[in-house]
Design a protein around this motif. Structure first.
Motif, PDB file in Angstrom:
ATOM      1  N   LEU A   8      74.607  -5.911  50.401  1.00 11.39           N
ATOM      2  CA  LEU A   8      75.855  -5.123  50.106  1.00 11.39           C
ATOM      3  C   LEU A   8      75.621  -3.707  49.738  1.00 11.39           C
ATOM      4  O   LEU A   8      76.495  -2.671  49.979  1.00 11.39           O
ATOM      5  N   LEU A   9      74.349  -3.656  49.093  1.00 17.37           N
ATOM      6  CA  LEU A   9      73.848  -2.134  48.913  1.00 17.37           C
ATOM      7  C   LEU A   9      73.515  -1.497  50.233  1.00 17.37           C
ATOM      8  O   LEU A   9      73.987  -0.138  50.600  1.00 17.37           O
ATOM      9  N   TYR A  10      73.062  -1.942  51.072  1.00 13.12           N
ATOM     10  CA  TYR A  10      72.851  -1.506  52.609  1.00 13.12           C
ATOM     11  C   TYR A  10      74.178  -1.320  53.103  1.00 13.12           C
ATOM     12  O   TYR A  10      74.308   0.127  53.766  1.00 13.12           O
ATOM     13  N   ALA A  11      74.998  -1.972  53.219  1.00 13.59           N
ATOM     14  CA  ALA A  11      76.368  -1.769  53.782  1.00 13.59           C
ATOM     15  C   ALA A  11      77.115  -0.844  53.087  1.00 13.59           C
ATOM     16  O   ALA A  11      77.781   0.238  53.961  1.00 13.59           O
TER      17      ALA A  11
ATOM     18  N   VAL B 226      71.090   6.415  53.997  1.00 11.71           N
ATOM     19  CA  VAL B 226      70.226   7.440  53.274  1.00 11.71           C
ATOM     20  C   VAL B 226      69.076   6.488  52.864  1.00 11.71           C
ATOM     21  O   VAL B 226      67.857   6.799  53.114  1.00 11.71           O
ATOM     22  N   LEU B 227      69.299   5.219  52.516  1.00 17.06           N
ATOM     23  CA  LEU B 227      68.341   4.450  51.833  1.00 17.06           C
ATOM     24  C   LEU B 227      67.309   3.712  53.101  1.00 17.06           C
ATOM     25  O   LEU B 227      67.808   3.253  54.166  1.00 17.06           O
TER      26      LEU B 227
ATOM     27  N   LEU C 259      65.165  -0.601  50.074  1.00 16.76           N
ATOM     28  CA  LEU C 259      65.961  -1.645  50.044  1.00 16.76           C
ATOM     29  C   LEU C 259      65.007  -3.188  49.775  1.00 16.76           C
ATOM     30  O   LEU C 259      65.322  -3.923  48.935  1.00 16.76           O
ATOM     31  N   LEU C 260      63.728  -2.831  50.438  1.00 18.68           N
ATOM     32  CA  LEU C 260      63.098  -4.129  50.153  1.00 18.68           C
ATOM     33  C   LEU C 260      62.608  -4.100  48.705  1.00 18.68           C
ATOM     34  O   LEU C 260      62.267  -5.116  48.224  1.00 18.68           O
ATOM     35  N   ALA C 261      62.148  -2.880  48.284  1.00 25.59           N
ATOM     36  CA  ALA C 261      61.758  -2.815  46.710  1.00 25.59           C
ATOM     37  C   ALA C 261      62.803  -3.066  45.845  1.00 25.59           C
ATOM     38  O   ALA C 261      62.695  -3.852  44.772  1.00 25.59           O
ATOM     39  N   ILE C 262      64.091  -2.736  46.084  1.00 27.17           N
ATOM     40  CA  ILE C 262      64.955  -3.162  45.383  1.00 27.17           C
ATOM     41  C   ILE C 262      65.173  -4.643  45.287  1.00 27.17           C
ATOM     42  O   ILE C 262      65.618  -5.198  44.375  1.00 27.17           O
TER      43      ILE C 262
END
Length: 268
Positions: free
Chosen positions: A40-43, A52-53, A58-61
């Motif tokens: 959801l954060l990626y989208a 930007v990410l 994203l993997l670390a998150i």
């Protein structure tokens, strides 16, 4: 060595409530929740900011969310580490296209080392050497004493005590094949009154032993206490390193060093 507390009146097991769920199922569920959150954060990032990410962020998150949820839900510390490392290990295996044989080897090695952790929820805990004088202080001096370390791992406790008290008999029981094999070999080389069983300690009759020592986990303690109370002979001794029996006051609480866990002693 310091006696933190002692008592003369034996405690009684108080009733406890709770639902025992599989930690593996919970861990996988948290990984799924972390993946959903990360997606959801990626989208949202793609929609609002054009991506930007980076995938590594994203993997670390994802890993941090999984580990944090494990901590907040009270899972044991080793699960925090597993939850954090799992997504990184998965990505590494996919990126570097590791041979399936390597993954199978690692899996089999872990199975042999941690044979029963999934079922018993008891991982491997090495005992500190400073614990040995505390145990020795509580052992009766008679030559026919029979001591057993349940969940003995690589056999360090029983082997060390056997060297200090060669006239007494020391045992260990372990279900993980590799640690048991190492302890069996060490005992054979030592040649003293020392023996290690490849068994689940539930298959033993504790009436055969004068002292039972455990360094397991909080999950195992209630059922272990019931077995102790039903099988051990009067005047026998039960010791648990670091983990208490819920609702049962120990007869002695001993601390070897200020920063070390407590040794709990119950006289049956």
């Amino acid at each position: 060595m310091e006696v933190v507390a002692s008592k003369t009146r034996k405690g009684k097991l108080l009733p406890t409530n709770g639902v025992f769920s599989s930690p593996v199922f919970l861990a996988l569920s948290l990984q799924l929740l972390a993946f959903i959150f990360s997606y959801l954060l990626y989208a949202a990032d793609r929609w609002q900011f054009g991506g930007v990410l980076s995938p590594y962020v994203l993997l670390a998150i994802h890993a941090s969310v999984a580990a944090s949820l494990s901590f907040l839900l009270g899972m044991s510390w080793w699960w925090w580490l597993i939850q954090f490392a799992f997504p990184f290990a998965l990505v590494v295996s996919l990126v570097f296209q590791l041979h399936p044989g390597f993954s199978l080897f690692v899996f089999l090695l872990l199975v042999l080392l941690f044979w029963s952790t999934y079922r018993t929820q008891v991982p491997y805990f090495p005992s500190k050497s400073s614990l040995l004088p505390c145990i020795l202080e509580q052992l009766p001096a008679r030559s026919d004493l029979r001591f057993i370390d349940i969940g003995s791992g690589f056999g360090g406790v029983s082997i060390s005590l056997a060297k200090m008290r060669p006239e007494q008999s020391f045992f260990g029981v372990e279900v993980a094949p590799i640690p048991w094999l190492v302890s069996w070999f060490r005992a054979a080389m030592l040649g003293k009154k020392l023996r290690f069983y490849l068994l689940d300690y539930q298959e033993l009759d504790f009436a055969d032993f004068d002292v039972v020592f455990a360094y397991l986990s909080p999950v195992a303690m209630p059922a272990l206490w019931e077995k102790i109370r039903s099988e051990m002979k009067p005047d026998a001794i039960f010791m648990s390193y670091e983990f208490k029996v819920p609702g049962v006051e120990a007869d002695l609480i001993i601390k070897s060093n200020p920063n070390d866990p407590d040794l709990y002693v119950w006289r049956i």
